[in-house]
Scaffold this motif. Structure first.
Motif, PDB file in Angstrom:
ATOM      1  N   HIS A  31       0.821  -1.212   0.000  1.00 36.02           N
ATOM      2  CA  HIS A  31       0.000   0.000   0.000  1.00 36.02           C
ATOM      3  C   HIS A  31       0.855   1.262   0.000  1.00 36.02           C
ATOM      4  O   HIS A  31       0.477   2.283  -0.587  1.00 36.02           O
ATOM      5  CB  HIS A  31      -0.933  -0.005   1.217  1.00 36.02           C
ATOM      6  N   SER A  32       2.029   1.210   0.651  1.00 38.00           N
ATOM      7  CA  SER A  32       2.889   2.388   0.688  1.00 38.00           C
ATOM      8  C   SER A  32       3.442   2.730  -0.694  1.00 38.00           C
ATOM      9  O   SER A  32       3.774   3.887  -0.972  1.00 38.00           O
ATOM     10  CB  SER A  32       4.048   2.155   1.666  1.00 38.00           C
ATOM     11  N   MET A  33       3.523   1.732  -1.565  1.00 36.30           N
ATOM     12  CA  MET A  33       4.028   1.971  -2.925  1.00 36.30           C
ATOM     13  C   MET A  33       2.904   2.358  -3.871  1.00 36.30           C
ATOM     14  O   MET A  33       3.107   3.103  -4.830  1.00 36.30           O
ATOM     15  CB  MET A  33       4.736   0.726  -3.458  1.00 36.30           C
ATOM     16  N   TYR A  34       1.708   1.840  -3.619  1.00 36.50           N
ATOM     17  CA  TYR A  34       0.584   2.067  -4.532  1.00 36.50           C
ATOM     18  C   TYR A  34      -0.617   2.574  -3.721  1.00 36.50           C
ATOM     19  O   TYR A  34      -1.591   1.853  -3.491  1.00 36.50           O
ATOM     20  CB  TYR A  34       0.262   0.777  -5.296  1.00 36.50           C
ATOM     21  N   ILE A  35      -0.510   3.842  -3.274  1.00 40.41           N
ATOM     22  CA  ILE A  35      -1.487   4.392  -2.334  1.00 40.41           C
ATOM     23  C   ILE A  35      -2.857   4.639  -2.969  1.00 40.41           C
ATOM     24  O   ILE A  35      -3.850   4.766  -2.260  1.00 40.41           O
ATOM     25  CB  ILE A  35      -0.963   5.705  -1.706  1.00 40.41           C
ATOM     26  N   LYS A  36      -2.918   4.675  -4.303  1.00 49.24           N
ATOM     27  CA  LYS A  36      -4.223   4.957  -4.931  1.00 49.24           C
ATOM     28  C   LYS A  36      -5.149   3.741  -4.909  1.00 49.24           C
ATOM     29  O   LYS A  36      -6.340   3.854  -5.183  1.00 49.24           O
ATOM     30  CB  LYS A  36      -4.038   5.454  -6.368  1.00 49.24           C
TER      31      LYS A  36
END
Length: 605
Positions: free
Chosen positions: A378-383
Motif C-alpha cells: 500500500h505504501s508503494m501504490y497508495i491509490k
C-alpha cells in the motif's frame, strides 16, 4: 542392494501434517532428486534420515556400515583457520585414491568450487554464508562418503562451478540424494525423482524430464478414472430418481438398495494437475523507442580489486539479454550502475526515450522489514484500496492472515513473490532482474519464465539458472574482468561456443608441452619451433573465433535493418510516394547485399 528403507513415515509440526505415510527405498548407486514446493517437507525428510528430527510414526532403516555426508541448505562450516587449513584438518575423513596428495587434491577441488588461490589463505570467519556453504560442500566431496545427502548444493555456484559439480557427481560411485530446484542439474544427473506433494511422496524412475512426462500421464489416467466414476454416479442417481418417481413399493426398495451401494462407493477425488500458482503478467505503461540502453567503457573496481572494465552495451527494444559470469566478477554491481544506484569508475551510459526501468533485487534489500505485507504494498501504490490489494496478494499466494505478516518474518520465497508483485504493478518497460528464480520453487520459476516470454518490453537478467537461460534470452552476455563477450542465442548456443573455446585451450595446452618434451624427444631447436608454432596456431584460432562472434553481431544488426526497411516500405505514406519508395528500395537492396556479404565472410571463417 537397498541401502535405505523407509516405511509409513509420518511427521507433524504440532497438529499440522508435514509427511504422511511416506515409504520408499534407495538402492546402492541411485542418484535421487527430491522436488516439491517450498515448505513441502523436502528438508524435513533429509533431517529425519540424518536423525536430526524424530519421526512421529514409521520406520527408517539405513545400513549401519555405511557413512553419510550431509549438506544442509545453509551449512555454516564451523572449523576455524584459513580456508585451506580448515579443509585439511579433516584429512582423517578423506577417502582419496591411493597416491593422491591431499593438499593438491583439496586445492584443485576448492578452485573448482569458485575458491581462487587468494581465497585459500582467508580466514573461515570472514566468509559469507554462501561461501561457508560452498566450503561445507567441498569438505563432503573430499570425504567421498558412501551416501551424499545434499540440500540445494547448486546455490551460490556460478555456471562454471555448476558444470564442474555436475560432472563430479556423475562420476561419483556412491549413492546420491539431492534436493534441488535446478531442473537442468536434475535432468543431467538423476536416475530417480522423488516428488513430495500434499504430504505424500511419489517415486518416479528417470530424470526430471521423464518425471514431468510420467506425472502428466498419471494425471491424465487419474482424470479419466475420476470422470468415468462421476459419469457412473450421475447414471445411478438418475436411475434412483426415476425409480422413486414411480412410487411403487418394489421400485422404491430397489432405489434404496442402489442408494446404499452408492454411499459405500470409494469415491475418487478430482486429481490436481499442479500446485496453486501465482498469476504473473508484466505490462508496460508506456512503450519505449527502439534504443533502450547504451553504455560505453564502463569499469568498476573496489580498492585494488578489479571487477570489470571496457563494458559496452547497445540494447534495443524487445531484446531479452541474460548476463552470466563467474562469482565476484561484478554482475550485480553492473546492474546497479545501469540503474544509477552505483557509480562507475569510467565510461558512461544512457537510457533511451520513455524508458522506465524496474529492478528485481535478489536480496530484496528495498523491502521494509518492519511493515506488514499489506502495508508494504500500500505504501508503494497508495491509490489502490486495501480490498483490491488483498485480492492481488491472494493471486500471489498471500492468503488470509498472511497479509499481516511482517516483511522481515517472511521466507526467501515469500519475499521474492512480494518483490515480483511490486514489479508487476510498476508498469516498467525495461525489467532488470538479478537472479529472479532464486528462492522460488519450480512451479513459481515456470510462472516467471512464461511471464517474461510474454512481456512486450525489454529484459536484462542476471542468472545462473540454465533452464531459464535455455528458454528466455535472445542473447547471452558473458561478463569478465576484460568486458563483455556476446553470444547471439540461448544457453545451448553459448555452451556450444564455450566448448569450441575449451577445445582451443586444450589444444594450446597440449601443444604447449612441446617445449618440455623437446629435451627427451627432439632437439632443443625443434622443440622451440614446435612451441612457437603452437602459440601461433592458438593465437590464430582465438582471433578467428573473435572475428566470427563479431560477424554474428554484425549479421544480426544488418538483418534488423532489412526488416525495418521492409516494414517502412509497407507504410501507405511510402508506397503512395514513388520517389520515396524508390529511395527506400535502393537502401533495401544495399542492406540485403550487406547481409549476404557478412554471411559469406562468416561461412569462410
Amino acid at each position: 542392494m537397498s541401502l535405505i528403507t523407509v516405511s509409513k513415515l509420518n511427521k507433524f509440526y504440532g497438529i499440522a501434517p508435514v509427511l504422511e505415510g511416506v515409504s520408499f527405498h534407495v538402492n546402492k548407486g541411485d542418484k535421487v532428486g527430491i522436488v516439491g514446493a517450498n515448505g513441502a517437507g523436502k528438508s524435513t525428510l533429509l533431517k529425519l534420515l540424518n536423525k536430526e528430527f524424530e519421526a512421529d510414526e514409521g520406520e527408517i532403516f539405513i545400513d549401519k556400515s555405511i557413512n553419510i555426508g550431509y549438506l544442509k541448505q545453509s551449512d555454516q562450516f564451523e572449523l576455524t583457520g584459513t580456508v585451506l587449513e580448515a579443509i585439511l584438518k579433516r584429512q582423517d575423513k578423506f577417502n582419496l585414491p591411493d597416491g593422491v596428495n591431499p593438499e593438491k587434491w583439496a586445492r584443485g577441488l576448492l578452485n573448482n568450487l569458485s575458491f581462487s588461490d587468494e581465497y585459500l589463505s582467508k580466514s573461515v570467519e570472514v566468509l559469507s554464508g554462501g561461501e561457508r556453504t560452498r566450503l561445507a560442500l567441498a569438505a563432503i566431496l573430499l570425504e567421498n562418503p558412501d551416501i551424499m545427502m545434499l540440500d540445494e548444493p547448486t546455490n551460490h555456484l556460478d555456471i562454471g562451478s555448476l558444470k564442474w559439480l555436475e560432472q563430479y557427481l556423475k562420476s561419483y560411485k556412491g549413492t546420491l540424494i539431492v534436493i534441488s530446484h535446478d531442473r537442468y542439474f536434475l535432468d543431467k544427473l538423476c536416475n530417480r525423482i522423488f516428488e513430495i506433494e500434499r504430504h505424500k511422496l511419489t517415486a518416479y524412475e528417470g530424470n526430471y524430464t521423464t518425471y514431468l512426462e510420467k506425472k502428466h500421464t498419471n494425471y491424465e489416467i487419474a482424470l479419466r478414472h475420476y470422470e468415468k466414476q462421476q459419469e457412473e454416479i450421475r447414471r445411478q442417481e438418475d436411475m434412483i430418481r426415476m425409480m422413486k418417481g414411480h412410487n411403487t413399493e418394489h421400485l422404491v426398495k430397489r432405489a434404496q438398495s442402489r442408494e446404499k451401494r452408492l454411499a459405500m462407493m470409494d469415491k475418487l477425488e478430482r486429481p490436481e494437475e499442479v500446485n496453486a500458482k501465482i498469476k504473473l503478467n508484466f505490462k508496460e505503461s508506456l512503450q519505449t523507442g527502439n534504443d533502450v540502453l547504451f553504455a560505453e567503457g564502463l569499469s568498476k573496481s573496489f580498492g585494488s580489486q578489479k571487477l570489470f572494465a571496457g563494458v559496452n552495451l547497445d540494447i534495443k527494444r524487445k531484446d531479452r539479454i541474460c548476463i552470466v559470469g563467474a562469482n565476484g566478477v561484478g554482475k550485480t554491481t553492473l546492474l546497479k550502475i545501469l540503474l544509477g544506484k552505483e557509480n562507475a569508475d569510467t565510461g558512461y551510459y544512457k537510457l533511451g526515450q520513455n524508458v522506465i526501468p524496474g529492478y528485481y533485487d535478489q536480496q530484496q534489500e528495498f523491502l521494509h522489514k518492519n511493515k506488514t505485507v499489506l502495508d508494504e504494498l500500500h505504501s508503494m501504490y497508495i491509490k489502490y484500496d486495501a480490498t483490491y490489494l488483498r485480492g492481488l496478494l491472494g493471486r500471489f499466494l498471500f492468503i488470509g492472515e498472511d497479509v499481516f505478516k511482517l516483511v522481515g518474518d517472511l521466507s526467501g520465497g515469500e519475499k521474492a513473490r512480494l518483490s515480483l508483485l511490486e514489479l508487476m504493478m510498476s508498469g516498467s518497460n525495461l525489467l532488470i532482474l538479478d537472479e529472479p528464480t532464486n528462492h522460488l520453487d519450480i512451479n513459481a520459476m515456470e510462472v516467471i519464465e512464461d511471464a517474461l516470454l510474454e512481456f512486450e518490453g525489454t529484459l536484462i537478467i542476471v542468472s545462473h539458472d540454465r533452464y531459464l537461460l535455455k528458454k528466455i534470452p535472445t542473447a547471452i552476455l558473458e561478463l569478465s574482468q576484460d568486458g563483455i563477450t556476446t553470444y547471439l542465442g540461448n544457453y545451448d548456443y553459448y555452451e556450444e561456443k564455450l566448448g569450441q573455446v575449451g577445445s582451443a585451450k586444450q589444444y594450446v595446452k597440449n601443444l604447449g608441452n612441446a617445449k618440455n618434451q623437446a629435451n627427451s624427444e627432439i632437439s632443443p631447436a625443434k622443440g622451440a619451433e614446435a612451441y612457437k608454432a603452437a602459440k601461433e596456431a592458438a593465437a590464430a584460432l582465438k582471433k578467428a573465433e573473435k572475428a566470427k562472434l563479431k560477424l554474428e553481431s554484425d549479421i544480426a544488426e544488418a538483418e534488423a535493418e532489412v526488416a525495418r526497411l521492409e516494414a517502412e516500405l509497407c507504410q501507405p505514406s511510402v508506397f503512395s510516394n514513388p520517389a520515396k519508395a524508390q529511395e527506400l528500395s535502393v537502401k533495401l537492396d544495399e542492406a540485403k547485399a550487406l547481409v549476404d556479404s557478412k554471411y559469406a565472410e562468416w561461412y569462410n571463417l
